[in-house]
Motif scaffolding. Structure first.
Motif, short mmCIF file in Angstrom:
data_model
loop_
_atom_site.label_atom_id
_atom_site.label_comp_id
_atom_site.label_asym_id
_atom_site.label_seq_id
_atom_site.Cartn_x
_atom_site.Cartn_y
_atom_site.Cartn_z
N VAL A 121 -0.61 11.70 6.78
CA VAL A 121 0.33 10.59 5.93
C VAL A 121 -0.28 9.76 4.85
O VAL A 121 -1.52 9.39 5.05
N PRO A 122 0.44 9.43 4.41
CA PRO A 122 0.21 8.44 3.26
C PRO A 122 0.14 7.26 2.96
O PRO A 122 1.22 7.42 3.61
N ILE A 123 -0.52 6.33 2.93
CA ILE A 123 0.56 5.08 2.72
C ILE A 123 -0.35 4.98 0.91
O ILE A 123 -1.25 4.38 0.55
N ALA A 124 0.63 4.12 0.63
CA ALA A 124 1.21 3.94 -1.13
C ALA A 124 1.92 3.47 -1.33
O ALA A 124 2.10 2.42 -0.46
N THR A 125 1.01 2.51 -2.30
CA THR A 125 2.26 1.20 -3.77
C THR A 125 3.36 2.48 -3.95
O THR A 125 3.81 3.51 -4.00
N SER A 126 4.78 1.53 -4.69
CA SER A 126 5.53 1.58 -5.46
C SER A 126 5.99 1.68 -6.17
O SER A 126 6.24 0.97 -6.98
N VAL A 127 5.46 2.99 -7.15
CA VAL A 127 5.23 3.60 -7.49
C VAL A 127 6.28 4.90 -8.48
O VAL A 127 4.83 5.14 -7.94
#
Length: 373
Positions: free
Chosen positions: A303-309
């Motif tokens: 599962v990814p945890i990422a910034t909104s880019v």
């Protein structure tokens, strides 16, 4: 067909083989397999051993036109660039005259020149792979914005398709939403997504360059914050870069030797195993195009945890397939802790991520490339 590639990616030449960054070459080998002759215009380092993650081109007929790399971020760089352009311009002109299909790898300084020179060839077939963030609301260097404007303009650029990641409102006939792929249909193994076993360590993964833009220090800080809340965690870093010493210092200063591990650059098989053995991918970068690490992690149910880019919100579909960090300065660990404490919810998210990612195979990618060639 003679296929021209214009790219800023640095290449090596050793024992008669041209090689470059592995994921890039793997994609270009798919493009070039449909052509008779390939011309590459790019920087070249002779007699240099290819790196661990570099790959050679497979095409048998390659003409390499070496050009110098340059930058536009300083006064000295701009002065040097003006000198370089005097040499690069006729090389680009020669390559485009010889080519039947012009392919630009954007964004980049060399690609910017390519965008300008291609204006002289409106009748020739062209594609541009825009691997950066196409979002007009994001902060971008002026040279990137100029490339976007030239490629998007139907008045200036003709007979061309610019491949962009994600769906954007400024689409016209020059713009084509696209994707990239890492795995084949054969990689759709019958392996289930990872599950969380209460009491077992939660394994985080970082894949990418150890540079400020990818924010590996912030990823380490995030995991350290979880550790201080009595969550059993570990994080594994895969990649090299200028912040490696900073990471090492942070690990020692915070007593994280048993929690954080730096593996450097590894081959694709080792990385595949890392995805399969991890619960979460951490990618808190400030800019992306198509974040390949996210798509690869999702393929294996990590599962990814990422910034909104860039296209990340579209990929994660309103956090149905992963979590988005709104503020990396004060990351909210409550959502991740809630997910860790609810294995059934985590499993549903992981399976949703896996199902989405497996729509984008190399076979599908190859079919879409054939339509463009």
């Amino acid at each position: 067909m003679t296929f021209l590639i214009v790219t800023h990616v640095a290449h090596t030449l050793n024992q008669g083989k041209f090689a470059a960054y592995g994921p890039y070459v793997r994609e270009m080998n798919l493009w070039t397999q449909h052509t008779q002759k390939v011309i590459i215009i790019a920087p070249l380092i002779k007699n240099e051993q290819a790196g661990k993650i570099d790959l050679p081109y497979t095409h048998p007929d390659i003409l390499f036109l070496r050009v110098p790399a340059f930058e536009l971020t300083s006064f000295y760089g701009i002065v040097r660039a003006l000198c370089c352009i005097l040499y690069i311009f006729p090389v680009l002109l020669f390559g485009m005259i010889k080519a039947d299909h012009i392919h630009l790898r954007c964004p980049g300084n060399l690609a910017l020149l390519g965008c300008l020179v291609q204006l002289l060839f409106p009748w020739k077939k062209k594609t541009a792979k825009y691997a950066g963030n196409w979002d007009w609301n994001s902060k971008q260097p002026w040279s990137y914005r100029l490339q976007q404007r030239i490629l998007r303009s139907t008045l200036l650029t003709h007979n061309s398709k610019t491949l962009v990641y994600g769906e954007w409102p400024d689409r016209n006939k020059n713009i084509l939403p696209f994707f990239t792929a890492s795995y084949t249909e054969r990689d759709k193994l019958a392996n289930p997504a990872r599950t969380i076993v209460m009491g077992s360590p939660i394994r985080f993964l970082f894949v990418g360059a150890l540079t400020s833009g990818k924010r590996p220090i912030e990823c380490l800080t995030f995991v350290n914050a979880l550790s201080q809340q009595n969550i059993s965690v570990e994080i594994h870093f895969y990649g090299e870069g200028s912040l490696k010493e900073n990471l090492t210092s942070y690990i020692h200063q915070n007593g994280m030797e048993q929690l954080a591990f730096l593996h450097g650059n590894v081959n694709s098989d080792t990385l595949k195993t890392a995805y399969q053995n991890s619960h979460f991918l951490l990618l808190l970068s400030d800019s992306e195009g198509w974040p390949k690490a996210i798509a690869e992690a999702m393929w294996w149910g990590c599962v990814p945890i990422a910034t909104s880019v860039s296209c990340v919100p579209w990929m994660l579909h309103q956090q149905e397939r992963g979590l988005i960090i709104a503020d990396i300065r004060q990351p909210n660990t409550k959502d991740i802790i809630s997910l860790i404490n609810n294995p059934a919810v985590y499993k549903k998210m992981a399976e949703s991520a896996m199902q989405w990612a497996r729509n984008y195979t190399l076979e599908k990618f190859n079919l879409e490339i054939q339509k463009l060639i």
